[in-house]
Design a protein around this motif. Structure first.
Motif, PDB file in Angstrom:
ATOM      1  N   PRO A  17       0.822  -1.231   0.000  1.00 19.93           N
ATOM      2  CA  PRO A  17       0.000   0.000   0.000  1.00 19.93           C
ATOM      3  C   PRO A  17       0.845   1.265   0.000  1.00 19.93           C
ATOM      4  CG  PRO A  17      -0.895  -1.602   1.534  1.00 19.93           C
ATOM      5  CD  PRO A  17       0.448  -2.136   1.109  1.00 19.93           C
ATOM      6  N   LYS A  18       1.966   1.237   0.712  1.00 18.09           N
ATOM      7  CA  LYS A  18       2.868   2.395   0.746  1.00 18.09           C
ATOM      8  C   LYS A  18       3.512   2.610  -0.624  1.00 18.09           C
ATOM      9  CE  LYS A  18       5.130   5.413   3.509  1.00 18.09           C
ATOM     10  NZ  LYS A  18       4.484   6.365   4.430  1.00 18.09           N
ATOM     11  N   LEU A  19       3.863   1.527  -1.295  1.00 21.46           N
ATOM     12  CA  LEU A  19       4.470   1.635  -2.624  1.00 21.46           C
ATOM     13  C   LEU A  19       3.478   2.238  -3.617  1.00 21.46           C
ATOM     14  CD1 LEU A  19       6.440  -1.745  -2.928  1.00 21.46           C
ATOM     15  CD2 LEU A  19       7.317   0.512  -2.279  1.00 21.46           C
ATOM     16  N   VAL A  20       2.236   1.801  -3.532  1.00 19.53           N
ATOM     17  CA  VAL A  20       1.197   2.376  -4.397  1.00 19.53           C
ATOM     18  C   VAL A  20       1.032   3.862  -4.102  1.00 19.53           C
ATOM     19  CG1 VAL A  20      -1.285   2.379  -4.905  1.00 19.53           C
ATOM     20  CG2 VAL A  20      -0.043   0.213  -4.753  1.00 19.53           C
ATOM     21  N   GLU A  21       1.008   4.202  -2.831  1.00 20.54           N
ATOM     22  CA  GLU A  21       0.864   5.610  -2.424  1.00 20.54           C
ATOM     23  C   GLU A  21       2.028   6.454  -2.956  1.00 20.54           C
ATOM     24  OE1 GLU A  21       0.495   8.319   1.666  1.00 20.54           O
ATOM     25  OE2 GLU A  21       0.817   6.147   1.796  1.00 20.54           O
ATOM     26  N   LEU A  22       3.238   5.933  -2.841  1.00 14.45           N
ATOM     27  CA  LEU A  22       4.413   6.654  -3.333  1.00 14.45           C
ATOM     28  C   LEU A  22       4.363   6.808  -4.850  1.00 14.45           C
ATOM     29  CD1 LEU A  22       7.256   7.891  -2.994  1.00 14.45           C
ATOM     30  CD2 LEU A  22       8.180   5.556  -3.115  1.00 14.45           C
ATOM     31  N   TYR A  23       4.032   5.721  -5.552  1.00 18.74           N
ATOM     32  CA  TYR A  23       3.975   5.752  -7.018  1.00 18.74           C
ATOM     33  C   TYR A  23       2.974   6.805  -7.496  1.00 18.74           C
ATOM     34  CZ  TYR A  23       3.512   4.096 -11.838  1.00 18.74           C
ATOM     35  OH  TYR A  23       3.487   4.009 -13.209  1.00 18.74           O
ATOM     36  N   GLU A  24       1.807   6.833  -6.868  1.00 14.77           N
ATOM     37  CA  GLU A  24       0.779   7.777  -7.310  1.00 14.77           C
ATOM     38  C   GLU A  24       1.086   9.203  -6.869  1.00 14.77           C
ATOM     39  OE1 GLU A  24      -3.170   6.351  -6.488  1.00 14.77           O
ATOM     40  OE2 GLU A  24      -2.998   4.830  -8.064  1.00 14.77           O
ATOM     41  N   LYS A  25       1.820   9.360  -5.786  1.00 17.06           N
ATOM     42  CA  LYS A  25       2.262  10.709  -5.381  1.00 17.06           C
ATOM     43  C   LYS A  25       3.240  11.261  -6.418  1.00 17.06           C
ATOM     44  CE  LYS A  25       4.615  13.155  -1.553  1.00 17.06           C
ATOM     45  NZ  LYS A  25       3.589  14.188  -1.274  1.00 17.06           N
ATOM     46  N   ILE A  26       4.169  10.415  -6.863  1.00 19.61           N
ATOM     47  CA  ILE A  26       5.113  10.817  -7.905  1.00 19.61           C
ATOM     48  C   ILE A  26       4.365  11.149  -9.188  1.00 19.61           C
ATOM     49  CG2 ILE A  26       7.019  10.036  -9.376  1.00 19.61           C
ATOM     50  CD1 ILE A  26       7.942   8.299  -6.983  1.00 19.61           C
ATOM     51  N   GLN A  27       3.416  10.300  -9.541  1.00 20.33           N
ATOM     52  CA  GLN A  27       2.623  10.493 -10.748  1.00 20.33           C
ATOM     53  C   GLN A  27       1.856  11.814 -10.709  1.00 20.33           C
ATOM     54  OE1 GLN A  27      -0.572   7.615 -11.203  1.00 20.33           O
ATOM     55  NE2 GLN A  27      -0.294   7.564 -13.416  1.00 20.33           N
ATOM     56  N   PRO A  58      11.805   4.764 -13.290  1.00 20.66           N
ATOM     57  CA  PRO A  58      13.186   5.034 -12.849  1.00 20.66           C
ATOM     58  C   PRO A  58      13.257   6.019 -11.686  1.00 20.66           C
ATOM     59  CG  PRO A  58      13.012   5.139 -15.244  1.00 20.66           C
ATOM     60  CD  PRO A  58      11.616   5.109 -14.708  1.00 20.66           C
ATOM     61  N   ILE A  59      12.233   6.840 -11.519  1.00 16.26           N
ATOM     62  CA  ILE A  59      12.160   7.735 -10.356  1.00 16.26           C
ATOM     63  C   ILE A  59      11.661   6.956  -9.146  1.00 16.26           C
ATOM     64  CG2 ILE A  59      11.012   9.769  -9.392  1.00 16.26           C
ATOM     65  CD1 ILE A  59      10.902  10.914 -12.247  1.00 16.26           C
ATOM     66  N   PHE A  60      10.575   6.243  -9.333  1.00 16.85           N
ATOM     67  CA  PHE A  60       9.985   5.448  -8.258  1.00 16.85           C
ATOM     68  C   PHE A  60      10.998   4.443  -7.694  1.00 16.85           C
ATOM     69  CE2 PHE A  60       7.809   1.362  -7.345  1.00 16.85           C
ATOM     70  CZ  PHE A  60       7.049   1.742  -6.245  1.00 16.85           C
ATOM     71  N   GLY A  61      11.685   3.716  -8.570  1.00 17.24           N
ATOM     72  CA  GLY A  61      12.612   2.674  -8.138  1.00 17.24           C
ATOM     73  C   GLY A  61      13.796   3.190  -7.347  1.00 17.24           C
ATOM     74  N   ALA A  62      14.099   4.470  -7.459  1.00 17.69           N
ATOM     75  CA  ALA A  62      15.234   5.053  -6.730  1.00 17.69           C
ATOM     76  C   ALA A  62      15.035   4.999  -5.224  1.00 17.69           C
ATOM     77  CB  ALA A  62      15.447   6.502  -7.169  1.00 17.69           C
ATOM     78  N   PHE A  63      13.782   4.942  -4.787  1.00 17.90           N
ATOM     79  CA  PHE A  63      13.493   5.011  -3.354  1.00 17.90           C
ATOM     80  C   PHE A  63      13.721   3.684  -2.634  1.00 17.90           C
ATOM     81  CE2 PHE A  63      11.552   8.744  -5.070  1.00 17.90           C
ATOM     82  CZ  PHE A  63      11.693   9.698  -4.075  1.00 17.90           C
TER      83      PHE A  63
END
Length: 392
Positions: A251-261, A313-318
């Protein structure tokens, strides 16, 4: 009935004569979506396209997605024709479909064809996507036998290939309380909007067991769906299953991905203004908008449809912020707060590297340099934390 001839622009044509029947010739060519004729008959194919299935919806998403590698990932469209002529001077094809719609037309790939024709107008103007055409021409073609052969050999999906239909329990449990939990397709025949691979890709990008530092990068999260499934399968049943540990953070990964998006357009504007340039985010290749769009998982409104080639590539950096602690994975620092600090630098680094999302998504050096940006911030925060502890 009048003879039907379609004339359209096409890329390079390859001609192959059948070694078993010299009267049958196959022409391979690649056609830009916008140039594909809209009136090719579908009656040759005994199966009418059903565009409300999960497979069809994935095809529609692939058509609308700004990524430009559709012709590589898709099997294409098979057509039977009376004749095929290519004019090298004008790069145009004259496709003679005769006057018998039960003999000439789209033999296989009707779903692909329908998805393109009905959704190609949703692509950004500066995005070019292609589909492969395989055109069979021959006086004595047994169209009925061809249709049976082509349509009974259904393409094996990645899920079925790796026999994973009943092995997604950790994913199901991880998102059970989330708003999108009932929208995930865990099986081939699930008519739902989110293929399970979309969640597995997020975890793959954070696989610190396989990608523990900046010496390598989880590029396959973008470029290889089969590789992602295979990695998940290989870990399944292992005592130290990294995906079981990562699922707790899904759930945190989804939240981070969509925040970046959601916030990437703002970060893009920030670095462009710092450079003294006028930001034109919507004019970048692989960006669709501004408009009313929805995030894949939570369906919250977003202003732009952004290629995953830029996002991953942005998301995966975290993953630089994750570390093992006993049998668990923990965040050394909150990824949301770190994004707030280094998001502009990550976006600048990504778009300064290339503005072709396909090249960006596959660039190992970019994945690595983005990782180093986050890792550098992690070290600064760690030092700051240690100094505060010493002062107490």
């Amino acid at each position: 009935m009048n003879t039907s001839t379609e004339r359209f622009k096409a890329k390079t044509v390859r001609t192959v004569t059948s070694p078993s029947n010299e009267e049958v010739t196959t022409y391979y060519t690649w056609v830009e979506f916008q140039d594909l004729p809209a009136e090719i008959p579908l009656e040759v194919n005994p199966r009418k396209p059903k565009m409300n299935t999960s497979v069809a919806k994935q095809l529609i998403n692939a058509v609308k997605n700004p990524d430009s590698d559709f012709d590589i990932n898709n099997r294409g469209i098979v057509i039977t024709a009376k004749s095929f002529k290519f004019n090298t001077n004008t790069s145009t094809v004259d496709l003679d479909l005769g006057d018998d719609i039960t003999k000439y037309g789209i033999l296989d790939g009707g779903h692909t064809y329908t998805a393109i024709i009905e959704n190609r107008d949703k692509l950004p103007e500066n995005t070019k996507k292609y589909v492969k055409l395989e055109v069979l021409v021959g006086k004595n073609l047994d169209v009925s036998a061809l249709a049976d052969a082509r349509n009974t050999s259904a393409q094996v999906s990645d899920i079925a290939l790796f026999e994973l239909d009943d092995k997604f329990d950790i994913v199901k449990d991880a998102v059970a309380a989330e708003s999108y939990s009932e929208d995930i397709a865990f099986k081939d025949n699930d008519n739902k909007r989110i293929p399970v691979v979309e969640l597995i890709k997020l975890m793959f990008a954070f696989n610190i067991k396989r990608y523990p530092d900046d010496s390598s990068a989880p590029v396959s999260a973008y470029s290889g769906k089969a590789a992602v499934f295979k990695d998940y399968k290989n870990e399944y049943g292992e005592e130290n299953n990294i995906y079981k540990k990562l699922s707790a953070h899904l759930p945190k990964l989804v939240e981070l991905y969509e925040k970046i998006q959601e916030e990437l357009p703002l970060k893009y504007s920030e670095f462009k203004k710092e450079d003294g340039k006028k930001p034109r985010f919507g004019g970048v290749r692989g960006i669709e908008g501004a408009g009313a769009y929805e995030a894949l998982f939570t369906q919250k409104p977003i202003s732009y449809e952004i290629s995953i080639g830029f996002l991953l590539p942005i998301f995966g950096a975290f993953r630089a912020l994750l570390k093992s602690k006993g049998d668990e994975l923990i965040w050394e620092f909150d990824p949301m707060k770190v994004w707030d600090k280094v998001g502009t630098r990550l976006v600048q680094n990504t778009f300064d590297t290339d503005t072709n999302p396909q090249q960006v998504g596959k660039s190992k050096t970019l994945w690595q340099s983005n990782y180093r940006i986050v890792d550098s911030e992690r070290k600064d925060l760690l030092l700051e934390k240690l100094m505060k502890q010493q002062q107490q």
